[in-house]
Scaffold this motif. Structure first.
Motif, PDB file in Angstrom:
ATOM      1  N   VAL A 144       5.572  25.516  10.331  1.00  0.00           N
ATOM      2  CA  VAL A 144       4.244  24.917  10.419  1.00  0.00           C
ATOM      3  C   VAL A 144       4.071  24.259  11.779  1.00  0.00           C
ATOM      4  N   ALA A 145       2.984  24.594  12.443  1.00  0.00           N
ATOM      5  CA  ALA A 145       2.684  23.991  13.744  1.00  0.00           C
ATOM      6  C   ALA A 145       1.670  22.873  13.569  1.00  0.00           C
ATOM      7  N   SER A 146       1.869  21.801  14.302  1.00  0.00           N
ATOM      8  CA  SER A 146       0.899  20.715  14.307  1.00  0.00           C
ATOM      9  C   SER A 146       0.638  20.310  15.748  1.00  0.00           C
ATOM     10  N   GLY A 147      -0.583  19.888  16.015  1.00  0.00           N
ATOM     11  CA  GLY A 147      -0.947  19.452  17.358  1.00  0.00           C
ATOM     12  C   GLY A 147      -1.455  20.562  18.247  1.00  0.00           C
ATOM     13  N   PHE A 148      -1.368  21.805  17.771  1.00  0.00           N
ATOM     14  CA  PHE A 148      -1.872  22.925  18.550  1.00  0.00           C
ATOM     15  C   PHE A 148      -2.010  24.125  17.620  1.00  0.00           C
TER      16      PHE A 148
END
Length: 123
Positions: free
Chosen positions: A23-27
């Protein structure tokens, strides 16, 4: 905060399955050209396992996992998955996801990395 978080690892018997998530966060992951899954076993160098292009969903697998692993992405969830079936003891490693801005499979070309998730295949 920009980060990648892997999950889904664990202990499984030979022949079993696991589904890893990144999971990616911030982009948004689609800002990157390639998302890759790598693994590193004790005493060995980091190995590229599977890659997916965010532009067209094209995928690549290292020969040792072809037919057993499947990489996929869910843009709405900003997540990339690695479905691992028919697991073997030699698949035991820490698995990492990472992002790259161009078509590459070289670990040094990947800029963001997750912290890794342990996969252990043992009876």
């Amino acid at each position: 905060q920009v980060q990648l978080v892997e999950s889904g690892g664990g202990l499984v018997q030979p022949g079993g399955s696991l589904r890893l998530s990144c999971v990616a966060s911030g982009f948004p992951l689609v800002d990157y050209y390639v998302i890759g899954w790598f693994r590193q076993a004790p005493g060995k160098s980091r190995e590229g396992v599977s890659f997916i292009k965010t532009t067209d969903g094209a995928t690549y697998y290292v020969d040792s996992v072809k037919g057993r692993f499947t990489i996929s992405g869910d843009n709405a969830k900003n997540t990339v998955f690695l479905q691992m079936n028919s697991l073997k003891p030699e698949d035991t490693a820490v698995y990492y996801c990472a992002t790259a801005r161009w078509a590459t499979m070289t670990p040094d070309d990947f800029d963001y990395w997750g912290q890794g998730t342990q996969v252990t295949v043992s009876s």
